[in-house]
Write a protein that holds these residues in place. Structure first.
Motif, short mmCIF file in Angstrom:
data_model
loop_
_atom_site.label_atom_id
_atom_site.label_comp_id
_atom_site.label_asym_id
_atom_site.label_seq_id
_atom_site.Cartn_x
_atom_site.Cartn_y
_atom_site.Cartn_z
N VAL A 1 0.69 -1.15 -0.13
CA VAL A 1 0.05 -0.13 0.01
C VAL A 1 0.84 1.17 0.04
CG1 VAL A 1 -1.93 -1.28 1.09
CG2 VAL A 1 -0.10 -0.09 2.56
N VAL A 2 0.34 2.42 -0.47
CA VAL A 2 1.17 3.58 -0.52
C VAL A 2 0.96 4.62 0.65
CG1 VAL A 2 1.03 5.92 -2.01
CG2 VAL A 2 0.77 3.60 -3.08
N PRO A 3 2.19 4.76 1.35
CA PRO A 3 1.84 5.50 2.37
C PRO A 3 1.69 6.93 2.17
CG PRO A 3 4.26 5.16 2.10
CD PRO A 3 3.64 4.38 1.08
N VAL A 4 0.66 7.60 2.97
CA VAL A 4 0.27 9.07 2.77
C VAL A 4 0.90 9.83 3.85
CG1 VAL A 4 -1.60 10.60 2.66
CG2 VAL A 4 -1.89 8.45 1.54
N GLY A 5 0.82 9.64 5.02
CA GLY A 5 1.58 10.26 6.19
C GLY A 5 1.25 9.87 7.59
N VAL A 6 1.65 10.50 8.33
CA VAL A 6 1.43 10.42 9.89
C VAL A 6 0.96 11.62 10.67
CG1 VAL A 6 2.49 9.60 12.34
CG2 VAL A 6 3.07 8.34 9.90
N ILE A 7 -0.16 11.49 11.32
CA ILE A 7 -0.45 12.75 12.19
C ILE A 7 -0.40 12.25 13.62
CG2 ILE A 7 -2.59 14.11 12.53
CD1 ILE A 7 -3.40 13.84 9.88
N THR A 8 0.28 13.07 14.54
CA THR A 8 0.32 12.69 15.86
C THR A 8 -0.26 14.30 16.38
OG1 THR A 8 2.49 13.64 15.75
CG2 THR A 8 2.41 11.49 15.49
N GLY A 9 -0.21 14.26 17.85
CA GLY A 9 -0.60 15.25 18.59
C GLY A 9 -2.19 15.39 18.66
N ARG A 10 -2.82 14.33 18.36
CA ARG A 10 -4.29 14.69 18.31
C ARG A 10 -4.97 14.52 19.80
NH1 ARG A 10 -6.49 9.57 16.24
NH2 ARG A 10 -8.51 10.62 16.00
N GLN A 11 -5.92 15.47 20.15
CA GLN A 11 -6.49 15.47 21.41
C GLN A 11 -8.00 15.66 21.13
OE1 GLN A 11 -4.91 19.01 23.57
NE2 GLN A 11 -2.94 18.24 23.74
#
Length: 269
Positions: free
Chosen positions: A120-130
């Protein structure tokens, strides 16, 4: 006495002095490159920028995302919560996962893509969610959904030829060989960690979950053997589970595994 002023610089040939160089513009909040960008407390790491990502409800646990946000597509078995979303004319898969693992899997998938291994093609990572109360939420790994692909359970919910199980195992074996040739140790080989797409009379297999794996210059015989033995054990369990759920006749499972209830392979699992 005041110090004398330095004489003015002579203009260059042609008469005009060159214009003063301007500082490059700072990236706006929707600009996402290979490095992390902070937007509304979110740390976004993406190789291909898509400002539409910012419109998703990142302050809500993935399990509680509203139905109107999601794409209704078949999901396979996963250790993590996974949801599909239509975004900018494509479908992305969003998986809640630990931050360290998310970054590691994102980088592994990027390397496998460069090595031209089906994945699968990686798009991104998102952190810091609240959430709305300031409670920390899990990081997410975002990948592109592989068009026309299905998890193996969804395939067996359709009307398929009796040798479908054999063809899926053949496709998984080809994928495993390709991974081993580039030095990738999978660590959790299974039908569940694979997506399948029809390719004429056969199936093509694509790696979905790279988190348990690791990339080496070359694999040892022990690493290869462990992957093969684990594949045998996992596949036997997955096919027999389908048989127990009446999605697959026991005769099909037996034929794919080489004898009554996979006896030929079970002794080496």
């Amino acid at each position: 006495a005041a110090a004398p002023r330095p004489p003015p610089r002579a203009p260059p040939p042609g008469g005009r002095a060159p214009p003063r160089a301007r500082a490059p513009p700072r990236p706006g909040p929707t600009t996402m490159d290979n490095g992390p960008v902070t937007v509304h407390n979110l740390q976004i790491t993406a190789s291909a920028p898509d400002p539409a990502l910012l419109d998703l409800p990142w302050d809500v646990p993935l399990e509680e995302w509203p139905a109107e946000t999601l794409a209704a597509l078949p999901r396979g078995i996963s250790r993590h919560i996974v949801r599909f979303v239509r975004l900018s004319g494509r479908v992305i898969a969003i998986k809640e996962i630990g931050e360290t693992v998310a970054y590691r899997e994102y980088e592994l998938l990027r390397q496998l893509r460069r090595l031209e291994v089906p994945s699968v093609v990686p798009v991104g990572v998102i952190t810091g969610r609240q959430d709305a109360h300031g409670e920390r939420l899990e990081a997410v790994l975002i990948t592109e959904h592989l068009q026309f692909s299905l998890p193996y359970r969804a395939l067996f919910s359709q009307s398929l030829r009796p040798d479908t199980a054999t063809r899926l195992i053949d496709a998984l074996a080809v994928l495993l060989v390709r991974l081993h040739l580039v030095g990738f140790y999978w660590g959790d080989v299974s039908l569940s960690n694979t997506l399948f797409r029809r390719d004429a009379e056969t199936f093509a297999a694509f790696l979905v979950d790279a988190a348990p794996g690791d990339l080496h210059r070359e694999l040892s015989p022990g690493q290869r053997s462990y992957d093969v033995d684990l594949a045998r054990t996992n596949i036997i369990g997955e096919l027999l589970d389908l048989a127990a759920r009446a999605r697959l006749g026991e005769a099909v499972a037996d034929g794919a595994l080489g004898g009554p209830r996979g006896a030929r392979g079970a002794g080496r699992g």
